[in-house]
Write an enzyme that holds these catalytic residues in place. Structure first.
Site, PDB file in Angstrom:
ATOM      1  N   ASP A 104     -65.617  34.095 -61.927  1.00  0.00           N
ATOM      2  CA  ASP A 104     -66.652  34.997 -61.664  1.00  0.00           C
ATOM      3  C   ASP A 104     -66.780  35.874 -62.947  1.00  0.00           C
ATOM      4  O   ASP A 104     -67.758  36.594 -62.974  1.00  0.00           O
ATOM      5  CB  ASP A 104     -66.638  35.750 -60.467  1.00  0.00           C
ATOM      6  CG  ASP A 104     -65.257  36.340 -60.153  1.00  0.00           C
ATOM      7  OD1 ASP A 104     -64.287  35.906 -60.698  1.00  0.00           O
ATOM      8  OD2 ASP A 104     -64.831  36.844 -58.791  1.00  0.00           O
TER       9      ASP A 104
ATOM     10  N   HIS B  52     -63.214  40.892 -60.392  1.00  0.00           N
ATOM     11  CA  HIS B  52     -63.035  41.827 -59.791  1.00  0.00           C
ATOM     12  C   HIS B  52     -61.605  42.491 -59.702  1.00  0.00           C
ATOM     13  O   HIS B  52     -60.529  41.573 -59.952  1.00  0.00           O
ATOM     14  CB  HIS B  52     -63.255  41.449 -58.221  1.00  0.00           C
ATOM     15  CG  HIS B  52     -64.672  41.222 -57.976  1.00  0.00           C
ATOM     16  ND1 HIS B  52     -64.823  39.829 -57.919  1.00  0.00           N
ATOM     17  CD2 HIS B  52     -65.827  41.684 -57.913  1.00  0.00           C
ATOM     18  CE1 HIS B  52     -65.953  39.707 -57.601  1.00  0.00           C
ATOM     19  NE2 HIS B  52     -66.781  40.681 -57.742  1.00  0.00           N
TER      20      HIS B  52
ATOM     21  N   HIS C 241     -57.858  40.602 -52.751  1.00  0.00           N
ATOM     22  CA  HIS C 241     -58.563  41.857 -52.384  1.00  0.00           C
ATOM     23  C   HIS C 241     -57.813  42.190 -50.963  1.00  0.00           C
ATOM     24  O   HIS C 241     -57.756  43.261 -50.210  1.00  0.00           O
ATOM     25  CB  HIS C 241     -59.958  41.809 -52.051  1.00  0.00           C
ATOM     26  CG  HIS C 241     -60.939  41.618 -53.312  1.00  0.00           C
ATOM     27  ND1 HIS C 241     -60.689  42.549 -53.988  1.00  0.00           N
ATOM     28  CD2 HIS C 241     -61.683  40.695 -53.558  1.00  0.00           C
ATOM     29  CE1 HIS C 241     -61.738  42.036 -54.928  1.00  0.00           C
ATOM     30  NE2 HIS C 241     -62.260  40.975 -54.718  1.00  0.00           N
TER      31      HIS C 241
ATOM     32  N   ASP D 194     -59.573  37.435 -62.332  1.00  0.00           N
ATOM     33  CA  ASP D 194     -60.655  37.292 -61.405  1.00  0.00           C
ATOM     34  C   ASP D 194     -61.687  38.615 -62.303  1.00  0.00           C
ATOM     35  O   ASP D 194     -61.144  39.547 -62.588  1.00  0.00           O
ATOM     36  CB  ASP D 194     -60.434  37.450 -60.212  1.00  0.00           C
ATOM     37  CG  ASP D 194     -61.476  37.286 -59.265  1.00  0.00           C
ATOM     38  OD1 ASP D 194     -61.904  36.397 -58.822  1.00  0.00           O
ATOM     39  OD2 ASP D 194     -62.414  38.386 -59.032  1.00  0.00           O
TER      40      ASP D 194
HETATM   41  C1  SP5 Z   1     -62.328  37.160 -54.326  1.00  0.00           C
HETATM   42  C2  SP5 Z   1     -63.616  37.707 -54.962  1.00  0.00           C
HETATM   43  O1  SP5 Z   1     -64.185  37.562 -55.830  1.00  0.00           O
HETATM   44  N1  SP5 Z   1     -64.222  38.686 -53.923  1.00  0.00           N
HETATM   45  C3  SP5 Z   1     -65.488  39.280 -54.652  1.00  0.00           C
HETATM   46  C4  SP5 Z   1     -66.018  39.951 -53.194  1.00  0.00           C
HETATM   47  C5  SP5 Z   1     -67.273  40.727 -53.793  1.00  0.00           C
HETATM   48  N2  SP5 Z   1     -68.295  41.213 -52.585  1.00  0.00           N
HETATM   49  C6  SP5 Z   1     -69.737  41.243 -53.126  1.00  0.00           C
HETATM   50  C7  SP5 Z   1     -69.654  42.384 -54.071  1.00  0.00           C
HETATM   51  C8  SP5 Z   1     -71.074  43.125 -54.187  1.00  0.00           C
HETATM   52  C9  SP5 Z   1     -71.819  42.596 -55.385  1.00  0.00           C
HETATM   53  N3  SP5 Z   1     -72.919  43.132 -55.935  1.00  0.00           N
HETATM   54  C10 SP5 Z   1     -73.740  42.048 -56.452  1.00  0.00           C
HETATM   55  C11 SP5 Z   1     -74.817  42.406 -57.199  1.00  0.00           C
HETATM   56  C12 SP5 Z   1     -75.773  41.018 -57.375  1.00  0.00           C
HETATM   57  N4  SP5 Z   1     -76.784  41.179 -58.258  1.00  0.00           N
HETATM   58 ZN    ZN Z   2     -63.929  38.002 -58.070  1.00  0.00          ZN
END
Ligand code: SP5
Ligand code: ZN
Length: 361
Positions: free
Chosen positions: A298, A210, A172, A208
């Protein structure tokens, strides 16, 4: 049975000092999902399975980081904590999380961060409220880069595969922006170093959960680095504003960015179908340098911040598909937050990669 050199697994204990953290999510201050146990669990599981020759990284200095990131970002991450402590800007030694963001409409007024003291400048470079800075953050982020570059060194000197246990993760982080638990973009730094060591077509495959917005931005207009990502559709998932299928790069980088947004609940069959298309793109690009794999767990069915549905045994099938590219591969750890399963998932994935290669456990 042929005797192969063992798989280099590069790791460092420096990440442990990037700890004790909170993130702000949906109005709640909660313990960070991105915590040290992620890596210690992977280490424990690999060791238990007899996979990997563990080694420490070598120091690569700041230059490979500055080849990718703006010096303002690097010095901000280096000095923000001590500056804040000196200025009394983080009473109680609490983790630094920006309270004011220099979002595009604000910057459109011609305003910028110069002159503002560092702790107040974080919001000019930070994506979110989930990426706190503590005393150990900078050394941990530097070590993660060294871990990744050391794994790259192993592959460039002949290992078919090396696993970089990077923490904090990286995908990111953009040229002058950190966030999403990431400070320096470990995989992008490796890719750029491969270019500077003679690669003219370097491919990054990102699995990943994301979208790797940082990696995409860094190579958006470049034709020498292919970025292909499978991830949760940004319509519902962080980082929300990038990762759509129509984002394909520009200028010389046109079609050298490709995105595969996936629906919620995607299980192994749907995942492998998208991965086959992604791998075909890597193949067509005909890389002349090792493959860089941004690996997140993830995508796991019980990940606390994900909604895809891969099971532990599925990671072996994902790895086998990647192995089908028959490319030397630098595996760079990104996300994965189901602490109780991340070790087994890594064993499933890395064990299958090892089985497919001329590399010993
Ligand atoms: C490297 C990586 O995997 N970074 C991920 C960053 C995510 N940040 C939080 C995102 C918000 C997640 N919403 C979750 C809902 C849970 N029920
Ligand atoms: Zn991630």
């Amino acid at each position: 049975m042929a005797i192969h050199a063992p798989l280099p697994v590069v790791h460092s204990s420096a990440h442990l000092a990037h700890d004790g953290l909170v993130e702000v999510l949906a109005g709640h201050e909660i313990p960070c999902f991105e915590r040290p146990e992620r890596i210690t669990e992977i280490e424990r599981a690999l060791a238990g399975a007899g996979i990997g020759a563990f080694e420490e990284p070598t120091e690569h200095g700041a230059d490979p980081i500055l080849a990718v990131h703006d010096a303002a970002l690097v010095s901000l991450i280096e000095h923000a904590w001590t500056d804040a402590a000196t200025a009394g800007a983080n009473p109680g030694g609490r983790p630094l999380i920006p309270d004011t963001f220099l979002v595009a409409p604000y910057r459109a007024g011609g305003y910028g961060p110069s002159g503002t003291e560092r702790a107040n400048r974080l919001g000019a470079h930070c994506l979110d409220t989930a990426t706190p800075i503590v005393a150990g953050t900078y050394p941990a982020a530097r070590a993660a880069v060294d871990v990744a570059l050391t794994a790259a060194d192993r592959v460039l000197s002949g290992a078919p595969l090396a696993y970089a246990l990077c923490r904090p993760p990286g995908h990111h982080a953009a040229r002058e922006m950190y966030g999403g638990y990431c400070f320096f973009n470990n995989a992008a730094i490796v890719a750029e170093s491969l270019v500077r060591r003679g690669g003219t077509r370097v491919a990054i495959l990102d699995v990943d959960y994301h979208h790797g917005n940082g990696t995409q931005q860094l190579f958006w207009d470049r034709g020498d680095v292919l970025y292909v990502s499978l991830h949760a559709d940004p319509a519902r998932a962080f980082p929300y504003f990038s990762g759509h299928a129509y984002e394909r790069g520009s200028g010389p980088g046109a079609d050298a960015t490709r995105n595969f947004p996936l629906p919620a609940g995607t299980a192994v069959d749907g995942y492998l179908a998208a991965l086959a298309e992604a791998c075909a793109l890597v193949e067509a690009f005909a890389p002349d340098a090792p493959l860089v794999l941004s690996l997140g767990f993830d995508t796991f069915e019980r990940d606390p911040i994900g909604d895809l549905a891969l099971r532990t045994e599925d990671y072996a099938r994902v790895a086998t598909a990647v192995s089908g590219l028959h490319r030397p591969t630098i595996v760079v750890q990104e996300g994965g937050y189901a602490i109780d399963a991340i070790g087994a998932n890594a064993v499933s994935f890395i064990g299958a990669l090892v089985d497919q290669r001329a590399v010993g456990a």
